[in-house]
Design an enzyme around this catalytic site. Sequence first.
Site, PDB file in Angstrom:
ATOM      1  N   TYR A 117       0.853  -1.193   0.000  1.00  0.00           N
ATOM      2  CA  TYR A 117       0.000   0.000   0.000  1.00  0.00           C
ATOM      3  C   TYR A 117       0.885   1.238   0.000  1.00  0.00           C
ATOM      4  CZ  TYR A 117      -3.011   3.757   1.494  1.00  0.00           C
ATOM      5  OH  TYR A 117      -3.676   4.960   1.540  1.00  0.00           O
ATOM      6  N   GLU A 205      -2.978   7.878  -3.969  1.00  0.00           N
ATOM      7  CA  GLU A 205      -3.015   6.552  -3.356  1.00  0.00           C
ATOM      8  C   GLU A 205      -2.782   5.482  -4.419  1.00  0.00           C
ATOM      9  OE1 GLU A 205      -6.792   4.815  -1.882  1.00  0.00           O
ATOM     10  OE2 GLU A 205      -5.853   4.849   0.098  1.00  0.00           O
TER      11      GLU A 205
END
Length: 394
Positions: A117, A205
Site C-alpha cells: 500500500y 493513493e
Amino acid sequence: MKIHEYQGKQLFREAEIPVPRGIVVKSPGEASAAVKELGGKIAVVKSQIHAGGRGKGTFKEVPEQHGVVLVRSPEEAEENAARMLGNTLVTIQTGDEGKQVNTLFVEEGLDIARELYLGIVIDRETLCPVLIMSSEGGMEIEVVAEEAPEKILREHFDADLGLMPYQARNIAFALGMEGKTIRAAEKFLVSICKFFVDNDCSMAEINPLIVTGEGDLVALDAKVTFDDNAMFRHKKLEEFRDLTEEEPAEVEAQAAGLSYVKLEGNIGCLVNGAGLAMSTMDLIKLHGGEPANFLDVGGGASVEAVTEAFRIILADDNVKAVLVNIFGGIMKCDVIVEALLTAYDKVGIHVPLVVRLEGTNVKIARKMLEESGKDIITASDLTDAAQKVVATLK
Ligand code: ADP
Ligand code: MG
C-alpha cells in the site's frame, strides 16, 4: 478535483512512475481489440469511476459481475465489457446509489509477487506531506489502521526538498525489500512524492503498489485528487475533469461563484461567509437539526447569486426548511433582503423560511421583511434562528 485511474496512470507515466500498459475503451468491441493489441495471456478490464473498491464491487443490473476482472481472451473481455458498460457499479465507496460505468481501462495482467500500500496526504499537524506505506496491499488502509496499526509506516517529507533517497531506502528496508527492488523503490518513492508536490495533490493513493516476479515496482492502481484551490496553476489538468462524476448542484454552484457542498440533512442553509456558514451548521446540529448543505454566497453576493443559491438549495428534495443567516459587513442587510424578496418571487419558496440578519442597515432590512407580506419567520439572533428552523420541522 478527482480524476480517473487511467488519467492518473497517464500522469504517472509522464513522471516516469512505472504503470502497466493499458488502453481506454468505450465499447465491448474495443475491449476485445484492446486485449488483442496488448497481446499477453492475461488482461484486466477495469471500470473507470471516481471511487475505489471496484474489484470487490458489483453491478446493480448484473449482481455477479465485478468492477475489475481478469480475462484470458478477447472474447472474455468483450463479454465482461458488455456487462459493465452503461451499468451501475456499487462499491463501499460509492454509496448505495452506485456510479454508472461509461469507460473501461483494459490493462496487461501483471505477475504479482507482493502487493503493498502507498498513500500520500498532507499531515495537518506537522504541516507537511507524509508518505504512508504498508505491507498490506489491496486492503483498505482504514482497516489496516484499525486491525494492525504497527504495519503502517509513515515518512514525513519536506515539500521543497522532496523525499530524500535515504528516507526511501529506510522504507524499502522496513518493508523487507531485497536486491534490485530496493533501488527500484528509491526511484519510485522519490518520483511519486515529487509528483504529489508538483501537481498540488491533496491525495495520491496506489493500492496496490506491486512487486513483480522480476522484482520491479509497478503502480497497479492510481487514485489522485488535486487541491481545487491550486487548479489555477494547473490549467492542463482541467481537461481531466469529468463533470458526470461530480454532484450536479455543486457544478452549477461553482459556475455561479458560490461555495456549495451537498450534505445529508433537511435544513437548507444560505449564509454569507464560510466561517459563519460553519457556525450556522454547528448551531443547527446543536439544536437537533441536520443541515442539507453548506452554502457560502460570498461577501459581495449579488441579487443573481442569491437567487441562484435559493434555486440550488430548493432543487434538493431533501430540503424541508431553509435558514438564511446573513451578517451585513461590507454587504448591507437591505441589499440582501432585496435579493431575498426577488429570489422568493422568482424561485417560489414552498418550505418554511427563517431569516436572521445582523449588521449594516439591519433596521431598514427588518422593516422591509415585515412589510413584504411574505411568509417569512424572522429571528433575532443565531440561537433563536437555529431553534426556530428546527421547530418548523417538528
Ligand atoms: P480497486 O481498488 O478499485 O478495487 P484495483 O485497481 O486496485 O481496483 O484492482 C483490484 C485488484 O485487481 C488489485 O488489487 C489487483 O489484485 C488486481 N489487478 C488490478 N490491475 C491489475 C493488473 N494490471 N494486473 C494484475 N492484477 C491486477
Ligand atoms: Mg485499489
